[in-house]
Enzyme design. Structure first.
Site, short mmCIF file in Angstrom:
data_model
loop_
_atom_site.label_atom_id
_atom_site.label_comp_id
_atom_site.label_asym_id
_atom_site.label_seq_id
_atom_site.Cartn_x
_atom_site.Cartn_y
_atom_site.Cartn_z
CB CYS A 192 -0.89 -0.01 1.24
SG CYS A 192 -1.83 1.51 1.51
CG ASP A 198 -4.30 26.26 8.70
OD1 ASP A 198 -3.31 25.73 8.17
OD2 ASP A 198 -5.29 25.61 9.08
CB CYS A 217 0.17 20.96 5.65
SG CYS A 217 -0.29 21.81 4.12
CB CYS A 262 -6.97 1.29 7.22
SG CYS A 262 -5.95 2.76 6.98
#
Length: 420
Positions: free
Chosen positions: A74, A352, A378, A152
């Site tokens: 994955c 942000d 991020c 998961c």
């Protein structure tokens, strides 16, 4: 990097920015390889500048057993084989290095790490299998092929439990042979919200019959809402999310932080930094991730380009009485940043932005008189660039908190405080 070929032994020097190991052969040639750790001796199948791990000849003491049976196939997780403490230190170092390249340094607060089973949103790909079977899962590593997922470990168990129902929901969206649907699934306070993309539209889109079948599956499994291309296919109730003291309606395809605890940690960090502020600007505010929490400190001026998110934010103010006033505006901050003169009554700013950062907006914040700035990012690279702009404008980078919101991936989030 040399272009090597075939089996080869190498020493692992360090982990690169994308989670692959930088390896060196006895002849001094270098190549990248996944699933290796610093200090290990490994046998690789060299393919140009990359290598695939064949065998670990000498294992690091930091190597641990991965928790997911899909790991290495994955494409979702890259670092499940690394012990938590050095893995987290590596993420902090990524941020420190990005700052160093801009000639900056700051106090590093203790990092915030999310645990397994906490992600509330996932993007699941669907493909046709044999004899009508629907395959649902994630992309394979470095491939367009699909790994069918049964478990998961990073995802909220309530979402994992819904995988069989989501597989049934995906079937009608595979009506056209060219369709490659992706189900963007969010766990909200009122149930699952599913937004579907990747459906062939040139041939007329999803037929009325297929839409009806999708709606019946959604009803059967009590989903809150199913949408496609900005249109509602099924809705039993409005998906609602909790944002600090407020409850907001999630717009179609609306953005939400992936892990509630990570969102709360960044919000707590920002609120602590904003104590004593008289008026706050929340730029790139989205649905109000930080807005409502900051409004407990001072009146907030919130801005975002998503008009539907702003509409939901305004409506949600009624769910949280007792806060300071909130005013909100829909505005593209990349094309029309809030100018320094517009911030003259603002003494604290939070921004942000998306991964691209906020270069133009940072310049206006730097030129303003705001005495406290909190940046949430991020992307360490664009954050460091924007931080340099703020520092050049007279602000001091005081403190940085790394947030490991995307567990076992190379992705890094952070929040930082600047003072004038």
């Amino acid at each position: 990097m040399a272009k090597l070929s075939g089996p080869i032994e190498a020493e692992v020097l360090r982990i690169g920015g994308q989670g692959d190991g930088v390896c060196q052969t006895a002849s001094g040639d270098s190549l990248f390889a996944p699933f290796v750790l610093p200090g290990e001796t490994v046998r690789l199948d060299a393919q140009g500048e990359r290598g695939e791990l064949l065998e670990v000849l000498s294992a690091s003491s930091e190597r641990i057993e991965p928790v997911c049976p899909h790991f290495t196939v994955c494409g979702g997780c890259a670092l499940q084989h690394w012990d938590h403490a050095p893995y987290l230190a590596w993420k902090q170092d990524k941020v420190a290095q990005a700052l160093s390249r801009e000639g900056l340094q700051a106090e590093m607060a203790p990092p915030f790490a999310t645990g397994p089973g906490t992600r509330r949103r996932v993007a699941l790909h669907a493909r046709k299998g044999e004899r009508g079977h629907v395959r649902l899962g994630y992309k394979e590593r470095r491939s367009w092929s699909l790994v069918e997922i049964e478990v998961c470990p990073i995802t909220d168990p309530r979402l994992v439990a819904a995988f069989p129902a989501l597989r049934k929901l995906a079937a009608p969206f595979l009506e056209h042979p060219k369709s490659a649907p992706t189900l963007h699934v969010t766990l909200t306070g009122t149930g699952l919200d599913v937004d579907v993309t990747g459906v062939e539209r040139k041939s007329g889109g999803l037929s009325a019959d297929a839409q009806m079948r999708a709606a019946r599956v959604a009803e059967q499994f009590d989903f809150a809402r199913v949408t496609m291309g900005g249109e509602v296919i099924y809705m039993a109730r409005q998906p609602m999310v909790r944002l600090g003291p407020a409850t907001a309606a999630l717009p179609l395809g609306g953005f939400l932080q992936a892990v509630p605890a990570a969102e709360a940690a960044m919000a707590d960090f920002a609120v602590e930094a904003m104590q004593g502020a008289h008026r706050i600007a929340d730029l790139f505010c989205g649905l109000g991730t930080f807005t409502f929490r900051l409004a407990a400190v001072a009146p907030v001026f919130a801005v975002d380009s998503d008009a539907q998110a702003i509409k939901s934010l305004i409506a949600a103010t009624a769910s949280a009485p007792g806060l300071k006033s909130i005013t909100a505006e829909a505005r593209d901050l990349f094309r029309r940043p809030v100018l320094a003169q517009d911030l003259k009554k603002i003494d604290a700013v939070l921004f942000d932005p998306p991964r691209a950062g906020a270069e133009m907006q940072s310049a206006q914040i730097a030129a303003s008189k705001a005495s406290t700035v909190v940046a949430v990012s991020c992307d360490p690279g664009t954050f460091a660039r924007d931080a340099r702009i703020l520092v050049n404008g007279g602000l001091r980078l005081e403190r940085v908190m790394v947030v490991d919101q995307f567990l076992w991936s190379p992705h890094v989030e952070l929040a930082a405080v600047f003072r004038r």
